[in-house]
Design a protein around this motif. Structure first.
Motif, short mmCIF file in Angstrom:
data_model
loop_
_atom_site.label_atom_id
_atom_site.label_comp_id
_atom_site.label_asym_id
_atom_site.label_seq_id
_atom_site.Cartn_x
_atom_site.Cartn_y
_atom_site.Cartn_z
N GLN A 234 0.84 -1.21 0.00
CA GLN A 234 0.00 0.00 0.00
C GLN A 234 0.87 1.25 0.00
O GLN A 234 0.56 2.24 -0.67
CB GLN A 234 -0.94 0.01 1.21
CG GLN A 234 -1.99 1.11 1.15
CD GLN A 234 -2.89 0.99 -0.08
OE1 GLN A 234 -3.46 -0.05 -0.35
NE2 GLN A 234 -3.00 2.06 -0.87
N ARG A 235 1.98 1.21 0.73
CA ARG A 235 2.90 2.34 0.74
C ARG A 235 3.41 2.63 -0.67
O ARG A 235 3.48 3.78 -1.10
CB ARG A 235 4.09 2.01 1.67
CG ARG A 235 5.12 3.11 1.74
CD ARG A 235 6.29 2.73 2.62
NE ARG A 235 5.94 2.69 4.03
CZ ARG A 235 6.83 2.54 5.01
NH1 ARG A 235 8.12 2.42 4.73
NH2 ARG A 235 6.45 2.52 6.27
N ASP B 214 0.66 4.08 -2.81
CA ASP B 214 0.46 5.49 -2.46
C ASP B 214 1.52 6.39 -3.12
O ASP B 214 1.21 7.49 -3.57
CB ASP B 214 0.50 5.68 -0.94
CG ASP B 214 -0.73 5.05 -0.27
OD1 ASP B 214 -1.70 4.72 -0.98
OD2 ASP B 214 -0.70 4.86 0.97
N LYS B 215 2.76 5.90 -3.14
CA LYS B 215 3.84 6.69 -3.75
C LYS B 215 3.58 6.89 -5.24
O LYS B 215 3.83 7.96 -5.79
CB LYS B 215 5.19 5.99 -3.56
CG LYS B 215 5.67 5.96 -2.12
CD LYS B 215 6.24 7.31 -1.72
CE LYS B 215 6.59 7.34 -0.23
NZ LYS B 215 6.84 8.71 0.24
N ALA C 122 0.62 6.76 -6.68
CA ALA C 122 -0.56 7.63 -6.80
C ALA C 122 -0.15 9.10 -6.64
O ALA C 122 -0.63 9.97 -7.36
CB ALA C 122 -1.60 7.24 -5.76
N GLU C 123 0.75 9.33 -5.70
CA GLU C 123 1.25 10.68 -5.43
C GLU C 123 1.93 11.25 -6.68
O GLU C 123 1.71 12.41 -7.04
CB GLU C 123 2.28 10.53 -4.31
CG GLU C 123 2.61 11.73 -3.48
CD GLU C 123 3.70 11.31 -2.47
OE1 GLU C 123 3.34 10.66 -1.46
OE2 GLU C 123 4.88 11.60 -2.71
N TYR D 103 -3.34 -6.22 -5.67
CA TYR D 103 -2.52 -5.01 -5.73
C TYR D 103 -2.09 -4.68 -7.15
O TYR D 103 -1.98 -3.51 -7.53
CB TYR D 103 -1.32 -5.10 -4.80
CG TYR D 103 -1.68 -4.66 -3.41
CD1 TYR D 103 -1.97 -3.31 -3.18
CD2 TYR D 103 -1.78 -5.55 -2.37
CE1 TYR D 103 -2.34 -2.89 -1.92
CE2 TYR D 103 -2.15 -5.14 -1.10
CZ TYR D 103 -2.42 -3.80 -0.88
OH TYR D 103 -2.79 -3.38 0.37
N TYR E 38 -2.56 -1.04 -9.06
CA TYR E 38 -1.63 -0.28 -9.91
C TYR E 38 -2.26 -0.04 -11.28
O TYR E 38 -2.20 1.06 -11.82
CB TYR E 38 -0.32 -1.04 -10.11
CG TYR E 38 0.63 -0.97 -8.94
CD1 TYR E 38 1.17 0.24 -8.54
CD2 TYR E 38 1.01 -2.12 -8.26
CE1 TYR E 38 2.07 0.30 -7.47
CE2 TYR E 38 1.90 -2.07 -7.19
CZ TYR E 38 2.42 -0.86 -6.81
OH TYR E 38 3.30 -0.80 -5.76
#
Lengths: 209, 209
Positions: B72-73, B76-77, B79-80, B129, B133
């Motif tokens: 998830q980390r 998130d990166k 997505a950021e 996951y 993505y």
């Protein structure tokens, strides 16, 4: 006098082994590895459950044999498509198309071979087979750079991109759990394969299809 | 009088749980899931082995938590990196680059998350996951078609091709077993990422990089 296996006994043993393999194959092809129960395989093969363990050390060993035989068959088909008189780009395109079309024609088996969550032992084999596909593609890319049908590039890296793109984009359509094979009947398979090939060949050539 | 957990006890329990997670994380990051032994995790966390099973039902449950949190980390990166003022093609390129660069900086953890042969339970999570993505990339491709930075295409299929290409081409360089991390120190990582991105963006745009 020592016990000696007669020729006839050897034959019967080999036949039983083959029936077990054929039955396991049929079970995997219809429901993946997870649903291939030993009792069902034994029933289909017409042997007692215990007999299976005289031929294979464990369920995992039997499945590893199915996995290897089935995947090797696919690798051979791809290798076959890579041979011929056409230029390397055309042969590679034919090979990628064959891989995808064969997978879509036998979706449960393809899912079992490509993406079904399986035991780590089978996962290891899967990684080796992905390497085998990549090596075939790498050779074709090198030939394509040589014969001018591909621009110069890192053939090894491009080959792994191809393996990844084709396997991953088939996972969704093939998966009985994710998006579901219920939808597989409704998708335009020719369009799916054409679109996938367009991405792959654009990736290799940088030329719009 | 019924037994009541005091605030202090709750805190100590939460702290022990966190230490177990941190220790498991460190073990996976240094040797993958397979080498993360419960005794070693307990030792690092300063708890008895049995304590771990008061916080997690099983080794698999603990690993599933590590897998989810770590992946998830990364999601998130990515997505950021997809947010920002640039056009969609530039943002997508930045996101793919970030994914690859982060993986190459923490290769064992990346291998554990992307490709290490793991139990079917974790494999299932991994498939979900990969879908996460793909959905992020799909949105960016749609935006790119809209803002003119990508030609019209099947955004969903192209997104899965990206996930596959990037994951598969990193498997080789990251794998501690296949080609080996021994060689990872010797490869030109910038060139690897640039080459991988060239394939991906050519696949999306059909324009030579």
């Amino acid at each position: 006098m020592a016990y000696r296996e007669t020729e006839k006994m050897r034959q019967r043993k080999a036949q039983a082994r083959q029936r077990i393999i054929d039955s396991a194959w049929a079970c995997v092809a219809s429901g993946g590895f997870r649903n291939a129960r030993i009792t069902r395989i034994a029933g289909l093969a017409g042997v007692a459950t215990g007999t299976i363990y005289r031929h294979f050390e464990s369920r995992e060993d039997l499945f590893a044999e199915i996995f290897r035989t089935a995947t090797q068959r696919e690798v051979d088909k791809v290798a076959e498509a890579l041979h011929g008189p056409a230029d390397a780009a055309a042969r590679l395109e034919a090979a990628l198309r064959r891989f995808a079309e064969r997978a879509l024609r036998a979706p449960t088996m393809a899912w079992a071979l490509i993406a079904e969550p399986v035991d780590p032992q089978l996962e290891e084999e899967r990684l080796l087979y992905r390497r085998a596909y990549a090596e075939l593609f790498e050779t074709a890319i090198r030939e394509g750079i040589e014969d001018g049908s591909f621009p110069d590039q890192d053939a090894r890296l491009s080959s792994t991109c191809l393996v990844g793109a084709i396997a991953e984009s088939l996972v969704g359509p093939l998966s009985p759990t994710l998006s579901g094979q219920a939808t597989l009947a409704n998708i335009d398979k020719k369009r799916l394969v054409d679109t996938l090939l367009a991405f792959c060949l654009q990736g290799l050539t940088g030329t719009r299809r």
